[in-house]
Design an enzyme around this catalytic site. Structure first.
Site, PDB file in Angstrom:
ATOM      1  N   THR A 139     -10.909   2.628 -17.743  1.00 37.88           N
ATOM      2  CA  THR A 139     -10.640   1.776 -16.569  1.00 37.88           C
ATOM      3  C   THR A 139     -11.620   2.161 -15.461  1.00 37.88           C
ATOM      4  OG1 THR A 139      -9.115   3.300 -15.477  1.00 37.88           O
ATOM      5  CG2 THR A 139      -8.137   1.777 -17.060  1.00 37.88           C
TER       6      THR A 139
ATOM      7  N   ASN B 105       2.941   3.151 -10.467  1.00 41.58           N
ATOM      8  CA  ASN B 105       1.683   3.232 -11.220  1.00 41.58           C
ATOM      9  C   ASN B 105       0.476   3.526 -10.325  1.00 41.58           C
ATOM     10  OD1 ASN B 105      -0.297   2.419 -13.485  1.00 41.58           O
ATOM     11  ND2 ASN B 105      -0.754   0.943 -11.870  1.00 41.58           N
TER      12      ASN B 105
ATOM     13  N   ASP C 298       0.897  -1.164   0.000  1.00 42.77           N
ATOM     14  CA  ASP C 298       0.000   0.000   0.000  1.00 42.77           C
ATOM     15  C   ASP C 298       0.926   1.201   0.000  1.00 42.77           C
ATOM     16  OD1 ASP C 298      -1.533   2.207   0.644  1.00 42.77           O
ATOM     17  OD2 ASP C 298      -2.800   1.119   2.053  1.00 42.77           O
TER      18      ASP C 298
ATOM     19  N   LYS D 143      -0.292  15.197  -9.951  1.00 41.03           N
ATOM     20  CA  LYS D 143       0.548  14.628 -11.015  1.00 41.03           C
ATOM     21  C   LYS D 143       1.577  15.665 -11.509  1.00 41.03           C
ATOM     22  CE  LYS D 143      -1.352  10.448 -11.398  1.00 41.03           C
ATOM     23  NZ  LYS D 143      -0.634   9.166 -11.233  1.00 41.03           N
TER      24      LYS D 143
ATOM     25  N   TYR E 297      -6.286  16.242  -8.408  1.00 38.41           N
ATOM     26  CA  TYR E 297      -5.613  15.195  -9.195  1.00 38.41           C
ATOM     27  C   TYR E 297      -4.521  15.766 -10.109  1.00 38.41           C
ATOM     28  CZ  TYR E 297      -4.857  11.442 -12.535  1.00 38.41           C
ATOM     29  OH  TYR E 297      -4.274  10.496 -13.332  1.00 38.41           O
TER      30      TYR E 297
HETATM   31  P1  NAP Z   1      -7.484   2.088 -11.602  1.00 37.99           P
HETATM   32  O1  NAP Z   1      -8.252   1.242 -12.539  1.00 37.99           O
HETATM   33  O2  NAP Z   1      -8.267   2.889 -10.606  1.00 37.99           O
HETATM   34  O3  NAP Z   1      -6.380   1.221 -10.846  1.00 37.99           O
HETATM   35  C1  NAP Z   1      -5.562   1.852  -9.904  1.00 37.99           C
HETATM   36  C2  NAP Z   1      -4.666   0.843  -9.242  1.00 37.99           C
HETATM   37  O4  NAP Z   1      -3.937   1.548  -8.214  1.00 37.99           O
HETATM   38  C3  NAP Z   1      -5.445  -0.259  -8.535  1.00 37.99           C
HETATM   39  O5  NAP Z   1      -4.696  -1.451  -8.592  1.00 37.99           O
HETATM   40  C4  NAP Z   1      -5.516   0.239  -7.100  1.00 37.99           C
HETATM   41  O6  NAP Z   1      -5.669  -0.775  -6.134  1.00 37.99           O
HETATM   42  C5  NAP Z   1      -4.126   0.868  -6.987  1.00 37.99           C
HETATM   43  N1  NAP Z   1      -3.984   1.749  -5.844  1.00 37.99           N
HETATM   44  C6  NAP Z   1      -4.701   2.844  -5.506  1.00 37.99           C
HETATM   45  N2  NAP Z   1      -4.261   3.353  -4.342  1.00 37.99           N
HETATM   46  C7  NAP Z   1      -3.247   2.550  -3.931  1.00 37.99           C
HETATM   47  C8  NAP Z   1      -2.388   2.540  -2.823  1.00 37.99           C
HETATM   48  N3  NAP Z   1      -2.489   3.435  -1.831  1.00 37.99           N
HETATM   49  N4  NAP Z   1      -1.436   1.575  -2.745  1.00 37.99           N
HETATM   50  C9  NAP Z   1      -1.321   0.658  -3.724  1.00 37.99           C
HETATM   51  N5  NAP Z   1      -2.118   0.582  -4.779  1.00 37.99           N
HETATM   52  C10 NAP Z   1      -3.071   1.534  -4.880  1.00 37.99           C
HETATM   53  O7  NAP Z   1      -6.581   3.163 -12.400  1.00 37.99           O
HETATM   54  P2  NAP Z   1      -5.821   3.092 -13.811  1.00 37.99           P
HETATM   55  O8  NAP Z   1      -6.664   3.744 -14.825  1.00 37.99           O
HETATM   56  O9  NAP Z   1      -5.295   1.722 -14.050  1.00 37.99           O
HETATM   57  O10 NAP Z   1      -4.622   4.087 -13.491  1.00 37.99           O
HETATM   58  C11 NAP Z   1      -3.292   3.672 -13.284  1.00 37.99           C
HETATM   59  C12 NAP Z   1      -2.415   4.905 -13.255  1.00 37.99           C
HETATM   60  O11 NAP Z   1      -2.568   5.628 -14.497  1.00 37.99           O
HETATM   61  C13 NAP Z   1      -2.772   5.903 -12.147  1.00 37.99           C
HETATM   62  O12 NAP Z   1      -1.598   6.461 -11.607  1.00 37.99           O
HETATM   63  C14 NAP Z   1      -3.569   6.991 -12.882  1.00 37.99           C
HETATM   64  O13 NAP Z   1      -3.469   8.247 -12.245  1.00 37.99           O
HETATM   65  C15 NAP Z   1      -2.856   6.995 -14.224  1.00 37.99           C
HETATM   66  N6  NAP Z   1      -3.665   7.522 -15.325  1.00 37.99           N
HETATM   67  C16 NAP Z   1      -4.825   6.929 -15.686  1.00 37.99           C
HETATM   68  C17 NAP Z   1      -5.551   7.455 -16.751  1.00 37.99           C
HETATM   69  C18 NAP Z   1      -6.841   6.837 -17.213  1.00 37.99           C
HETATM   70  O14 NAP Z   1      -7.526   7.455 -18.075  1.00 37.99           O
HETATM   71  N7  NAP Z   1      -7.228   5.668 -16.727  1.00 37.99           N
HETATM   72  C19 NAP Z   1      -5.085   8.593 -17.446  1.00 37.99           C
HETATM   73  C20 NAP Z   1      -3.891   9.184 -17.046  1.00 37.99           C
HETATM   74  C21 NAP Z   1      -3.184   8.633 -15.990  1.00 37.99           C
HETATM   75  P3  NAP Z   1      -7.143  -1.266  -5.641  1.00 37.99           P
HETATM   76  O15 NAP Z   1      -7.643  -2.217  -6.690  1.00 37.99           O
HETATM   77  O16 NAP Z   1      -6.848  -1.913  -4.342  1.00 37.99           O
HETATM   78  O17 NAP Z   1      -8.008  -0.048  -5.529  1.00 37.99           O
END
Ligand code: NAP
Length: 268
Positions: free
Chosen positions: A221, A109, A82, A190, A186
């Site tokens: 996602t 990530n 975590d 970043k 947010y």
């Molecule tokens: P997601 O579907 O919400 O998945 C996020 C992941 O991070 C999950 O595995 C979650 O675990 C984990 N997480 C959250 N808080 C945590 C913590 N304190 N310790 C460890 N793990 C933690 O998000 P995603 O879309 O895959 O995003 C991944 C990354 O890409 C993020 O950094 C996000 O800001 C970035 N991003 C995403 C987008 C987009 O459009 N999706 C765009 C730009 C950037 P749980 O399953 O336990 O909640």
């Protein structure tokens, strides 16, 4: 052919154990946080396919084990992390020290959005703290804690997963397509991660490290209730590209194909 006696069978078994252990130690290794699902999970999958042994970070061990099971590979194992909990990061470091001596890739990530209504004037400071705890301080602590393993690699790589919404330059351009998407928490979390990436890359400039901030792009996602147009596969490929750059690759950069489809180089 005469069957082997027990002594020879044991010798042979020992030989194969040593060979397979050495083989595992020779593989490149990677650690990905927040990898139990979505983009992080796909990053793990792509790294395994590129021949890496991957530690799949998951804050919930059960979800992480489930993810590992889905991957059906001998080259992945779960590690409970975590990123908002220093004790959990230290425990993961201790656990890893019994398994490997070095780490080639760290991908920060794990990230959270902090809800959709983000007002610069009214949102509770508690939410600001929660988001920064994960998106910035989590990445800082992970980097500082695992730096000793990374330093033992011949070609250490760190990717901080950022967002196109982190660009301060574009946020000042009224013609930018996301100009009105002013998330008060947010985006700044970043942007701060980008600032940390610059400082980190600068400090490591005379080493073999490559440190970059990479935007996976607006992707469908759980993070955004699957509203993004991009696919998880493309998003992960954008991250993996910078996780495996060679010695001529960039360091200290901010890459976003969404912000700049031609070169990927995003304005800060
Ligand atoms: P997601 O579907 O919400 O998945 C996020 C992941 O991070 C999950 O595995 C979650 O675990 C984990 N997480 C959250 N808080 C945590 C913590 N304190 N310790 C460890 N793990 C933690 O998000 P995603 O879309 O895959 O995003 C991944 C990354 O890409 C993020 O950094 C996000 O800001 C970035 N991003 C995403 C987008 C987009 O459009 N999706 C765009 C730009 C950037 P749980 O399953 O336990 O909640």
């Amino acid at each position: 052919m005469k069957p082997l006696n027990v002594q020879h069978q044991l010798l042979l078994l020992g030989y194969f154990c040593v060979v397979s252990k050495n083989y595992k130690y020779k593989m490149k290794t990677a650690l990905v946080t927040g990898a139990n699902k979505s983009i992080g999970f796909e990053v793990v999958k792509q790294l395994i396919n590129k021949g890496y042994y991957v530690y799949l970070g998951s804050r919930d061990l059960k979800n992480g084990r489930e993810a590992v099971k889905q991957l059906q590979s001998d080259n992945v194992e779960v590690i409970q992390i975590d990123v908002s909990d220093k004790g959990s990061i230290e425990a993961a470091h201790e656990q890893l020290s019994h398994k490997t001596t070095s780490l080639d890739v760290l991908i920060n990530n794990a990230g959270i959005l902090g809800g959709m209504q983000q007002s610069a004037t009214t949102t509770d400071i508690k939410i600001f703290r929660e988001v920064f705890e994960t998106n910035l301080f989590g990445a800082v602590l992970m980097t500082q804690t695992f730096l000793d393993f990374l330093k033992k690699s011949d070609s250490p790589r760190i990717v901080n997963v950022t967002s196109g919404l982190a660009s301060l330059t574009l946020h000042n351009d009224p013609n930018w397509k996301y100009y009105k998407v002013k998330s008060a928490i947010y985006g700044p979390s970043k942007s701060a991660l980008n600032g940390y990436t610059i400082a980190l890359a600068y400090e490591l400039r005379d080493t073999n490290f490559k440190v970059n901030a990479v935007d996976p792009g607006y992707t469908a996602t759980d993070f955004n209730h699957r509203s993004g147009p991009g696919t998880i596969e493309d998003a992960a490929a954008r991250i993996v590209k910078y996780a495996i750059v060679d010695e001529n690759g960039p360091t200290g950069g901010f890459f976003s194909d969404d912000n700049n489809p031609e070169t990927g180089v995003s304005p800060w």
